[in-house]
Design a protein around this motif. Structure first.
Motif, PDB file in Angstrom:
ATOM      1  N   VAL A 175       0.868  -1.245   0.028  1.00 47.22           N
ATOM      2  CA  VAL A 175      -0.089   0.008  -0.029  1.00 47.22           C
ATOM      3  C   VAL A 175       0.880   1.194   0.115  1.00 47.22           C
ATOM      4  CG1 VAL A 175      -1.557   1.379   1.443  1.00 47.22           C
ATOM      5  CG2 VAL A 175      -1.894  -1.096   1.102  1.00 47.22           C
ATOM      6  N   ALA A 176       1.842   1.183   0.730  1.00 46.27           N
ATOM      7  CA  ALA A 176       2.661   2.395   0.786  1.00 46.27           C
ATOM      8  C   ALA A 176       3.658   2.664  -0.338  1.00 46.27           C
ATOM      9  CB  ALA A 176       3.733   2.073   2.176  1.00 46.27           C
ATOM     10  N   ARG A 177       4.061   1.402  -0.879  1.00 47.76           N
ATOM     11  CA  ARG A 177       4.700   1.666  -2.475  1.00 47.76           C
ATOM     12  C   ARG A 177       3.956   2.122  -3.288  1.00 47.76           C
ATOM     13  NH1 ARG A 177       7.303  -4.111  -3.218  1.00 47.76           N
ATOM     14  NH2 ARG A 177       8.022  -3.169  -5.044  1.00 47.76           N
ATOM     15  N   ALA A 178       2.677   1.955  -3.169  1.00 45.37           N
ATOM     16  CA  ALA A 178       1.687   2.268  -4.512  1.00 45.37           C
ATOM     17  C   ALA A 178       1.366   3.730  -4.118  1.00 45.37           C
ATOM     18  CB  ALA A 178       0.397   1.414  -4.291  1.00 45.37           C
ATOM     19  N   GLY A 179       1.824   4.229  -3.116  1.00 43.29           N
ATOM     20  CA  GLY A 179       1.233   5.791  -2.744  1.00 43.29           C
ATOM     21  C   GLY A 179       0.236   6.172  -2.079  1.00 43.29           C
ATOM     22  N   LEU A 180      -0.447   5.020  -1.248  1.00 42.32           N
ATOM     23  CA  LEU A 180      -1.584   5.109  -0.589  1.00 42.32           C
ATOM     24  C   LEU A 180      -1.168   4.950   0.842  1.00 42.32           C
ATOM     25  CD1 LEU A 180      -4.082   2.735  -2.657  1.00 42.32           C
ATOM     26  CD2 LEU A 180      -4.370   5.154  -2.400  1.00 42.32           C
ATOM     27  N   LEU A 181      -2.374   5.455   1.631  1.00 38.04           N
ATOM     28  CA  LEU A 181      -2.145   5.330   3.239  1.00 38.04           C
ATOM     29  C   LEU A 181      -2.988   4.415   3.949  1.00 38.04           C
ATOM     30  CD1 LEU A 181      -0.767   6.721   5.779  1.00 38.04           C
ATOM     31  CD2 LEU A 181      -2.654   8.216   5.676  1.00 38.04           C
ATOM     32  N   ALA A 182      -2.721   3.440   4.621  1.00 40.47           N
ATOM     33  CA  ALA A 182      -3.610   2.653   5.404  1.00 40.47           C
ATOM     34  C   ALA A 182      -3.844   3.203   6.627  1.00 40.47           C
ATOM     35  CB  ALA A 182      -2.700   1.138   5.650  1.00 40.47           C
ATOM     36  N   GLU A 183      -5.091   3.244   6.834  1.00 41.51           N
ATOM     37  CA  GLU A 183      -5.543   4.063   8.035  1.00 41.51           C
ATOM     38  C   GLU A 183      -5.835   3.088   9.169  1.00 41.51           C
ATOM     39  OE1 GLU A 183      -8.649   7.491   7.784  1.00 41.51           O
ATOM     40  OE2 GLU A 183      -9.740   5.948   8.697  1.00 41.51           O
ATOM     41  N   GLY A 184      -4.979   3.328  10.055  1.00 42.97           N
ATOM     42  CA  GLY A 184      -5.020   2.548  11.483  1.00 42.97           C
ATOM     43  C   GLY A 184      -4.995   0.847  11.067  1.00 42.97           C
ATOM     44  N   GLU A 185      -5.469   0.552  12.198  1.00 44.33           N
ATOM     45  CA  GLU A 185      -5.754  -1.135  12.195  1.00 44.33           C
ATOM     46  C   GLU A 185      -6.822  -1.501  11.427  1.00 44.33           C
ATOM     47  OE1 GLU A 185      -3.519  -3.569  13.615  1.00 44.33           O
ATOM     48  OE2 GLU A 185      -2.266  -1.787  13.697  1.00 44.33           O
ATOM     49  N   PRO A 186      -6.882  -2.859  11.083  1.00 48.59           N
ATOM     50  CA  PRO A 186      -8.081  -3.156  10.276  1.00 48.59           C
ATOM     51  C   PRO A 186      -9.304  -3.210  11.328  1.00 48.59           C
ATOM     52  CG  PRO A 186      -6.121  -4.878  10.235  1.00 48.59           C
ATOM     53  CD  PRO A 186      -5.643  -3.894  11.105  1.00 48.59           C
ATOM     54  N   ARG A 187     -10.411  -2.881  10.642  1.00 50.23           N
ATOM     55  CA  ARG A 187     -11.604  -2.894  11.386  1.00 50.23           C
ATOM     56  C   ARG A 187     -12.375  -4.606  11.219  1.00 50.23           C
ATOM     57  NH1 ARG A 187      -9.641   2.074  10.229  1.00 50.23           N
ATOM     58  NH2 ARG A 187     -11.067   3.745  10.833  1.00 50.23           N
ATOM     59  N   TRP A 188     -12.787  -4.908  12.299  1.00 50.00           N
ATOM     60  CA  TRP A 188     -13.649  -6.343  12.125  1.00 50.00           C
ATOM     61  C   TRP A 188     -14.915  -6.159  12.526  1.00 50.00           C
ATOM     62  CZ3 TRP A 188     -10.404 -10.006  10.606  1.00 50.00           C
ATOM     63  CH2 TRP A 188      -8.785  -9.855  10.771  1.00 50.00           C
ATOM     64  N   VAL A 189     -15.456  -6.176  11.568  1.00 50.60           N
ATOM     65  CA  VAL A 189     -17.133  -6.013  11.447  1.00 50.60           C
ATOM     66  C   VAL A 189     -17.755  -7.314  11.472  1.00 50.60           C
ATOM     67  CG1 VAL A 189     -16.709  -3.718  10.567  1.00 50.60           C
ATOM     68  CG2 VAL A 189     -17.117  -5.551   9.006  1.00 50.60           C
ATOM     69  N   ASP A 190     -19.208  -7.404  12.022  1.00 56.40           N
ATOM     70  CA  ASP A 190     -20.009  -8.421  12.473  1.00 56.40           C
ATOM     71  C   ASP A 190     -20.987  -8.016  11.227  1.00 56.40           C
ATOM     72  OD1 ASP A 190     -18.675  -9.951  14.372  1.00 56.40           O
ATOM     73  OD2 ASP A 190     -19.294  -8.488  15.666  1.00 56.40           O
ATOM     74  N   ILE A 191     -21.020  -8.645  10.289  1.00 57.49           N
ATOM     75  CA  ILE A 191     -21.806  -8.432   9.032  1.00 57.49           C
ATOM     76  C   ILE A 191     -22.918  -9.798   8.751  1.00 57.49           C
ATOM     77  CG2 ILE A 191     -22.339  -8.158   6.632  1.00 57.49           C
ATOM     78  CD1 ILE A 191     -21.483  -5.815   8.222  1.00 57.49           C
ATOM     79  N   GLN A 192     -22.187 -10.913   8.483  1.00 55.57           N
ATOM     80  CA  GLN A 192     -22.735 -12.211   8.221  1.00 55.57           C
ATOM     81  C   GLN A 192     -23.617 -12.838   9.173  1.00 55.57           C
ATOM     82  OE1 GLN A 192     -19.516 -14.267   6.942  1.00 55.57           O
ATOM     83  NE2 GLN A 192     -19.733 -13.935   4.721  1.00 55.57           N
ATOM     84  N   GLU A 193     -24.855 -13.342   9.028  1.00 50.90           N
ATOM     85  CA  GLU A 193     -25.587 -13.753   9.850  1.00 50.90           C
ATOM     86  C   GLU A 193     -25.195 -15.422  10.267  1.00 50.90           C
ATOM     87  OE1 GLU A 193     -29.253 -13.558   7.562  1.00 50.90           O
ATOM     88  OE2 GLU A 193     -29.402 -11.471   8.143  1.00 50.90           O
ATOM     89  N   VAL A 194     -25.825 -15.675  11.380  1.00 50.25           N
ATOM     90  CA  VAL A 194     -25.456 -17.094  12.011  1.00 50.25           C
ATOM     91  C   VAL A 194     -26.407 -18.151  11.038  1.00 50.25           C
ATOM     92  CG1 VAL A 194     -26.020 -18.741  13.824  1.00 50.25           C
ATOM     93  CG2 VAL A 194     -25.248 -16.229  14.441  1.00 50.25           C
ATOM     94  N   GLN A 195     -25.626 -18.809  10.691  1.00 51.16           N
ATOM     95  CA  GLN A 195     -26.200 -20.116   9.768  1.00 51.16           C
ATOM     96  C   GLN A 195     -26.358 -21.312  10.402  1.00 51.16           C
ATOM     97  OE1 GLN A 195     -24.623 -20.192   5.549  1.00 51.16           O
ATOM     98  NE2 GLN A 195     -22.892 -19.231   6.204  1.00 51.16           N
ATOM     99  N   THR A 196     -27.536 -22.044   9.983  1.00 51.62           N
ATOM    100  CA  THR A 196     -27.347 -23.574  10.614  1.00 51.62           C
ATOM    101  C   THR A 196     -26.501 -24.498   9.733  1.00 51.62           C
ATOM    102  OG1 THR A 196     -29.111 -24.311   8.951  1.00 51.62           O
ATOM    103  CG2 THR A 196     -30.061 -23.123  10.884  1.00 51.62           C
ATOM    104  N   MET A 197     -26.448 -25.631  10.252  1.00 52.37           N
ATOM    105  CA  MET A 197     -25.412 -26.546   9.800  1.00 52.37           C
ATOM    106  C   MET A 197     -26.059 -26.907   8.300  1.00 52.37           C
ATOM    107  SD  MET A 197     -22.572 -27.816  11.213  1.00 52.37           S
ATOM    108  CE  MET A 197     -22.681 -29.814  11.108  1.00 52.37           C
ATOM    109  N   GLN A 198     -27.064 -27.074   8.320  1.00 49.59           N
ATOM    110  CA  GLN A 198     -27.794 -27.320   6.983  1.00 49.59           C
ATOM    111  C   GLN A 198     -27.580 -26.338   5.934  1.00 49.59           C
ATOM    112  OE1 GLN A 198     -29.249 -30.841   6.269  1.00 49.59           O
ATOM    113  NE2 GLN A 198     -28.692 -29.889   4.123  1.00 49.59           N
ATOM    114  N   ALA A 199     -27.830 -25.221   6.422  1.00 50.31           N
ATOM    115  CA  ALA A 199     -27.793 -24.042   5.405  1.00 50.31           C
ATOM    116  C   ALA A 199     -26.287 -23.907   4.978  1.00 50.31           C
ATOM    117  CB  ALA A 199     -28.312 -22.758   6.006  1.00 50.31           C
ATOM    118  N   MET A 200     -25.399 -23.906   5.793  1.00 47.43           N
ATOM    119  CA  MET A 200     -23.917 -23.965   5.431  1.00 47.43           C
ATOM    120  C   MET A 200     -23.547 -25.000   4.521  1.00 47.43           C
ATOM    121  SD  MET A 200     -20.657 -23.628   7.796  1.00 47.43           S
ATOM    122  CE  MET A 200     -20.817 -22.066   8.335  1.00 47.43           C
ATOM    123  N   TYR A 201     -23.924 -26.364   4.645  1.00 49.10           N
ATOM    124  CA  TYR A 201     -23.602 -27.208   3.861  1.00 49.10           C
ATOM    125  C   TYR A 201     -24.278 -27.154   2.350  1.00 49.10           C
ATOM    126  CZ  TYR A 201     -23.649 -31.647   1.286  1.00 49.10           C
ATOM    127  OH  TYR A 201     -23.627 -32.679   0.405  1.00 49.10           O
TER     128      TYR A 201
END
Length: 251
Positions: A175-201
């Motif tokens: 990112v720095a070599r490309a001339g961009l600035l990484a802002e702080g630490e990664p954000r960890w966001v809770d987006i995806q919903e809980v799935q059932t075993m069957q739905a995941m399979y």
């Protein structure tokens, strides 16, 4: 590299479908990462079948450019993810088909690990981003990989996935070599919903995740057989979602 013009484009829409609630959550999260001024010109780089592209237009007021190297994936976007403020174009991260400083916001959702030349891609991102613009980079980090539930059925999957992604320090360096600035630490966001075993399979058996393209047929057959058995025995068991990693880049 993964061939999205082959089998994957035929299963991607079903295997990687986003519930409306998850899509809305992603858009609210994205809106919170950028200044409130609207409209914004947005680039959805590696847009695939257009999972996010129309929603980006609705959220930020458009225009939105969906750029994708896979002809088959792009055709699905054109046919099934049309929007008055969206234009789809064939192109790659190495050569983005947009003018210099033409975008206020760039959306990179699980795409950077597919780039043949990440440094060149990030330089192109900087080229088309306006000064003061934002890049929302949704990615994994090779040294901070999540422990996905379904890894237990495919012993080599976690190693394959970790090898696809740069470590956080490696990514920051590019990112720095490309001339961009990484802002702080990664954000960890809770987006995806809980799935059932069957739905995941049912979702994973379509093999729409690129991970499965790198596993041996024997491991796939054995893993899906075991997963199917366990899902049938405990269909409603809930499998919690894991947080999604996001790194913000600025110019």
């Amino acid at each position: 590299m993964v061939d999205y013009d082959g089998r994957l484009h035929r299963v991607y829409a079903q295997g990687r479908a986003l519930p409306a609630s998850s899509l809305d959550s992603w858009m609210r999260t994205a809106a919170g990462f950028v200044p409130p001024a609207r409209p914004l010109t947005v680039l959805d780089l590696g847009c695939g079948i257009g999972r996010f592209t129309p929603a980006l237009a609705e959220t930020f007021g458009g225009p939105v450019y969906g750029v994708e190297p896979s002809t088959a994936m792009l055709q699905q976007a054109v046919e099934h993810a049309a929007h008055p403020e969206v234009s789809y174009r064939e192109g790659s991260a190495a050569a983005v088909p947009l003018p210099d400083e033409s975008c206020d916001l760039i959306w990179l959702f699980l795409t950077l690990h597919h780039w043949s030349d990440p440094l060149q891609g990030l330089r192109e991102v900087r080229r088309v981003l306006r000064p003061g613009g934002t890049v929302i980079l949704r990615t994994q980090f090779g040294d901070r990989m999540p422990d996905l539930y379904w890894y237990r059925y495919f012993p080599n999957a976690s190693r394959v996935d970790a090898a696809m992604y740069l470590s956080l320090d490696e990514l920051r360096s590019l990112v720095a070599r490309a001339g961009l600035l990484a802002e702080g630490e990664p954000r960890w966001v809770d987006i995806q919903e809980v799935q059932t075993m069957q739905a995941m399979y049912d979702r994973l058996k379509l093999r729409a995740f690129s991970t499965f393209e790198h596993l041996a047929a024997e491991e796939l057959d054995r893993g899906f057989a075991e997963f199917e058995r366990d899902a049938a025995a405990d269909q409603d068991r809930e499998v919690p979602a894991v947080p999604a990693g996001v790194l913000l880049l600025r110019r």
